[in-house]
Design a protein around this motif. Sequence first.
Motif, PDB file in Angstrom:
ATOM      1  N   THR A  97     -29.622  48.248  73.126  1.00  0.00           N
ATOM      2  CA  THR A  97     -29.354  46.906  73.731  1.00  0.00           C
ATOM      3  C   THR A  97     -29.031  45.972  72.799  1.00  0.00           C
ATOM      4  OG1 THR A  97     -31.421  46.129  74.494  1.00  0.00           O
ATOM      5  CG2 THR A  97     -30.119  47.385  76.247  1.00  0.00           C
ATOM      6  N   ARG A  98     -29.856  45.806  71.781  1.00  0.00           N
ATOM      7  CA  ARG A  98     -29.805  44.847  70.878  1.00  0.00           C
ATOM      8  C   ARG A  98     -30.031  45.224  69.395  1.00  0.00           C
ATOM      9  NH1 ARG A  98     -34.491  40.805  72.553  1.00  0.00           N
ATOM     10  NH2 ARG A  98     -33.289  41.128  74.321  1.00  0.00           N
ATOM     11  N   PRO A  99     -29.621  44.535  68.341  1.00  0.00           N
ATOM     12  CA  PRO A  99     -29.664  45.135  66.950  1.00  0.00           C
ATOM     13  C   PRO A  99     -30.885  45.171  66.449  1.00  0.00           C
ATOM     14  CG  PRO A  99     -28.322  43.340  66.870  1.00  0.00           C
ATOM     15  CD  PRO A  99     -28.617  43.471  68.199  1.00  0.00           C
ATOM     16  N   ARG A 100     -31.519  46.305  65.739  1.00  0.00           N
ATOM     17  CA  ARG A 100     -32.909  46.605  65.031  1.00  0.00           C
ATOM     18  C   ARG A 100     -32.668  46.804  63.651  1.00  0.00           C
ATOM     19  NH1 ARG A 100     -34.627  51.069  69.361  1.00  0.00           N
ATOM     20  NH2 ARG A 100     -33.509  52.318  67.973  1.00  0.00           N
ATOM     21  N   LEU A 101     -33.677  46.134  62.770  1.00  0.00           N
ATOM     22  CA  LEU A 101     -33.610  46.358  61.373  1.00  0.00           C
ATOM     23  C   LEU A 101     -35.079  47.041  60.925  1.00  0.00           C
ATOM     24  CD1 LEU A 101     -32.649  43.831  58.564  1.00  0.00           C
ATOM     25  CD2 LEU A 101     -35.078  44.538  58.887  1.00  0.00           C
ATOM     26  N   THR A 102     -34.863  47.935  60.249  1.00  0.00           N
ATOM     27  CA  THR A 102     -36.278  48.538  59.439  1.00  0.00           C
ATOM     28  C   THR A 102     -35.920  48.625  57.952  1.00  0.00           C
ATOM     29  OG1 THR A 102     -35.162  50.888  59.881  1.00  0.00           O
ATOM     30  CG2 THR A 102     -36.711  49.889  61.752  1.00  0.00           C
ATOM     31  N   PHE A 103     -37.253  48.956  57.271  1.00  0.00           N
ATOM     32  CA  PHE A 103     -37.035  48.947  56.091  1.00  0.00           C
ATOM     33  C   PHE A 103     -37.953  50.048  55.476  1.00  0.00           C
ATOM     34  CE2 PHE A 103     -38.885  47.940  51.821  1.00  0.00           C
ATOM     35  CZ  PHE A 103     -37.825  47.545  51.046  1.00  0.00           C
ATOM     36  N   PHE A 108     -32.705  49.042  53.557  1.00  0.00           N
ATOM     37  CA  PHE A 108     -32.703  48.458  55.003  1.00  0.00           C
ATOM     38  C   PHE A 108     -31.931  49.301  55.652  1.00  0.00           C
ATOM     39  CE2 PHE A 108     -34.126  44.486  52.487  1.00  0.00           C
ATOM     40  CZ  PHE A 108     -35.028  44.209  53.465  1.00  0.00           C
ATOM     41  N   ILE A 109     -32.049  49.411  56.997  1.00  0.00           N
ATOM     42  CA  ILE A 109     -31.433  50.192  58.008  1.00  0.00           C
ATOM     43  C   ILE A 109     -31.027  49.346  59.178  1.00  0.00           C
ATOM     44  CG2 ILE A 109     -31.292  52.382  59.574  1.00  0.00           C
ATOM     45  CD1 ILE A 109     -33.055  53.860  57.430  1.00  0.00           C
ATOM     46  N   VAL A 110     -29.935  49.052  59.525  1.00  0.00           N
ATOM     47  CA  VAL A 110     -29.710  48.105  60.639  1.00  0.00           C
ATOM     48  C   VAL A 110     -29.045  49.227  61.790  1.00  0.00           C
ATOM     49  CG1 VAL A 110     -28.365  46.141  61.589  1.00  0.00           C
ATOM     50  CG2 VAL A 110     -29.308  46.329  59.018  1.00  0.00           C
ATOM     51  N   GLU A 111     -29.507  49.108  62.844  1.00  0.00           N
ATOM     52  CA  GLU A 111     -29.146  49.903  64.109  1.00  0.00           C
ATOM     53  C   GLU A 111     -28.507  49.107  64.872  1.00  0.00           C
ATOM     54  OE1 GLU A 111     -31.554  53.506  65.242  1.00  0.00           O
ATOM     55  OE2 GLU A 111     -32.981  51.905  64.735  1.00  0.00           O
ATOM     56  N   HIS A 112     -27.122  49.200  65.316  1.00  0.00           N
ATOM     57  CA  HIS A 112     -26.482  48.188  66.022  1.00  0.00           C
ATOM     58  C   HIS A 112     -25.588  48.707  67.111  1.00  0.00           C
ATOM     59  CE1 HIS A 112     -24.361  44.170  66.739  1.00  0.00           C
ATOM     60  NE2 HIS A 112     -23.461  44.423  66.033  1.00  0.00           N
ATOM     61  N   PRO A 113     -25.816  48.014  68.331  1.00  0.00           N
ATOM     62  CA  PRO A 113     -25.064  48.794  69.429  1.00  0.00           C
ATOM     63  C   PRO A 113     -23.323  48.540  69.580  1.00  0.00           C
ATOM     64  CG  PRO A 113     -26.323  46.807  70.168  1.00  0.00           C
ATOM     65  CD  PRO A 113     -26.607  46.949  68.651  1.00  0.00           C
ATOM     66  N   PRO A 125     -31.955  36.550  62.172  1.00  0.00           N
ATOM     67  CA  PRO A 125     -33.189  36.449  62.838  1.00  0.00           C
ATOM     68  C   PRO A 125     -33.790  37.657  62.750  1.00  0.00           C
ATOM     69  CG  PRO A 125     -31.438  36.540  64.367  1.00  0.00           C
ATOM     70  CD  PRO A 125     -30.871  36.288  63.004  1.00  0.00           C
ATOM     71  N   LEU A 126     -33.200  38.999  62.524  1.00  0.00           N
ATOM     72  CA  LEU A 126     -34.097  40.241  62.197  1.00  0.00           C
ATOM     73  C   LEU A 126     -34.726  39.937  60.919  1.00  0.00           C
ATOM     74  CD1 LEU A 126     -30.844  42.565  63.545  1.00  0.00           C
ATOM     75  CD2 LEU A 126     -32.865  41.577  64.910  1.00  0.00           C
ATOM     76  N   LEU A 127     -33.904  39.578  59.816  1.00  0.00           N
ATOM     77  CA  LEU A 127     -34.359  39.761  58.565  1.00  0.00           C
ATOM     78  C   LEU A 127     -35.722  38.611  58.406  1.00  0.00           C
ATOM     79  CD1 LEU A 127     -33.881  40.810  55.836  1.00  0.00           C
ATOM     80  CD2 LEU A 127     -32.374  38.871  55.336  1.00  0.00           C
ATOM     81  N   GLU A 128     -35.547  37.480  59.272  1.00  0.00           N
ATOM     82  CA  GLU A 128     -36.711  36.466  59.204  1.00  0.00           C
ATOM     83  C   GLU A 128     -37.886  37.158  59.974  1.00  0.00           C
ATOM     84  OE1 GLU A 128     -37.875  32.137  60.675  1.00  0.00           O
ATOM     85  OE2 GLU A 128     -35.958  32.420  59.469  1.00  0.00           O
ATOM     86  N   GLY A 129     -37.671  38.037  61.015  1.00  0.00           N
ATOM     87  CA  GLY A 129     -38.830  38.758  61.587  1.00  0.00           C
ATOM     88  C   GLY A 129     -39.296  39.451  60.572  1.00  0.00           C
ATOM     89  N   HIS A 178     -43.174  29.314  54.457  1.00  0.00           N
ATOM     90  CA  HIS A 178     -42.024  29.889  55.326  1.00  0.00           C
ATOM     91  C   HIS A 178     -41.913  31.428  55.230  1.00  0.00           C
ATOM     92  CE1 HIS A 178     -37.641  30.615  56.573  1.00  0.00           C
ATOM     93  NE2 HIS A 178     -37.624  29.086  56.608  1.00  0.00           N
ATOM     94  N   PRO A 179     -41.518  32.183  56.344  1.00  0.00           N
ATOM     95  CA  PRO A 179     -41.271  33.659  56.031  1.00  0.00           C
ATOM     96  C   PRO A 179     -40.472  33.890  54.892  1.00  0.00           C
ATOM     97  CG  PRO A 179     -41.025  33.068  58.377  1.00  0.00           C
ATOM     98  CD  PRO A 179     -41.138  31.652  57.489  1.00  0.00           C
ATOM     99  N   ARG A 180     -39.437  33.126  54.551  1.00  0.00           N
ATOM    100  CA  ARG A 180     -38.486  33.344  53.357  1.00  0.00           C
ATOM    101  C   ARG A 180     -39.130  33.455  52.261  1.00  0.00           C
ATOM    102  NH1 ARG A 180     -33.637  29.634  53.011  1.00  0.00           N
ATOM    103  NH2 ARG A 180     -33.616  30.846  51.093  1.00  0.00           N
ATOM    104  N   VAL A 181     -40.389  32.903  52.062  1.00  0.00           N
ATOM    105  CA  VAL A 181     -41.079  33.005  50.553  1.00  0.00           C
ATOM    106  C   VAL A 181     -41.004  34.616  50.430  1.00  0.00           C
ATOM    107  CG1 VAL A 181     -43.336  32.969  49.641  1.00  0.00           C
ATOM    108  CG2 VAL A 181     -42.536  31.199  50.839  1.00  0.00           C
ATOM    109  N   MET A 182     -40.741  35.813  51.192  1.00  0.00           N
ATOM    110  CA  MET A 182     -40.833  36.896  50.965  1.00  0.00           C
ATOM    111  C   MET A 182     -39.716  37.310  50.472  1.00  0.00           C
ATOM    112  SD  MET A 182     -43.647  37.759  51.710  1.00  0.00           S
ATOM    113  CE  MET A 182     -43.932  39.433  51.574  1.00  0.00           C
ATOM    114  N   GLU A 183     -38.627  36.602  50.318  1.00  0.00           N
ATOM    115  CA  GLU A 183     -37.409  36.828  49.499  1.00  0.00           C
ATOM    116  C   GLU A 183     -37.698  36.918  48.034  1.00  0.00           C
ATOM    117  OE1 GLU A 183     -34.441  33.807  50.097  1.00  0.00           O
ATOM    118  OE2 GLU A 183     -34.144  34.488  52.220  1.00  0.00           O
ATOM    119  N   LEU A 184     -38.712  36.161  47.480  1.00  0.00           N
ATOM    120  CA  LEU A 184     -38.927  35.865  46.130  1.00  0.00           C
ATOM    121  C   LEU A 184     -39.667  37.047  45.525  1.00  0.00           C
ATOM    122  CD1 LEU A 184     -40.094  32.076  46.796  1.00  0.00           C
ATOM    123  CD2 LEU A 184     -37.759  32.672  46.238  1.00  0.00           C
ATOM    124  N   ALA A 185     -39.554  36.826  44.312  1.00  0.00           N
ATOM    125  CA  ALA A 185     -40.412  37.821  43.433  1.00  0.00           C
ATOM    126  C   ALA A 185     -41.628  37.540  43.428  1.00  0.00           C
ATOM    127  CB  ALA A 185     -39.884  37.803  41.777  1.00  0.00           C
TER     128      ALA A 185
END
Length: 236
Positions: A97-103, A108-113, A125-129, A178-185
């Motif tokens: 019923t809603r998109p999902r993201l796994t790694f 990355f794998i995105v499942e989208h209805p 929001p999936l990426l930030e989660g 911030h969760p986005r710190v995980m973007e960084l090296a």
Amino acid sequence: MPILQYGQTAIEWRFQPDAKLKRHYVTVERGRPVLLRGPQVRRAEQEALVLCRARWIRDKLKLVNQPLRNEAIVTGSRLRYSGRTYFTEVRHAPGITRPRLTFTASRFIVEHPDGSSILPEAIAPLLEGFYRERAQEKLLQRVRHWERQTGLKSSGARIRHFESRWASCNSHNVLEFHPRVMELATTVQDYVIVHELCHTVEKNHTKEFWALVAQHSPDWRRPHATLGQAAFGDAI
């Protein structure tokens, strides 16, 4: 709101007095006036502070006001994690019923209805989660590591969404990231942690603060410059 003309750039800004701060900070965000925060000063002094940072503000405004990328994420697009970009596979999954993201280890794998593409605002929001989960798992462990390495102690660490900064050390010496710190090296993540640990000793960006940072992170200017390319404010 006052406007400062700097060359061809009109800098609209507003002042937010904050008696808890010992110096002034400038924050630039998309679609908003430049924010100047700090001890109460008169309008002429505020303008002088904005003028002092005008070149940095101009460059940051160009960065944050670039046109948004509205291209859909499809198989072959790349998403960022830990300083790298990873191949992304988008799968049509009508049974959910809603998109999902796994790694996985390599993608990355995105499942989208709704099909085999997904808009950036839907995946954000999936990426930030995902970043939040990884930060809880990995970043907080690194905080404990750097506490042992530096001898600096926080009162705790947690993950928190900020509007305009990577991290913070509050008045109780609790570190927030911030969760986005995980973007960084990982080297930049470590710098952010050390930076905030140093704020447990010195709250402001004084000469003593930067000397403490240099003591524990001699190459601090390199990761600090990397953070300077981001759309967040001038303080972390």
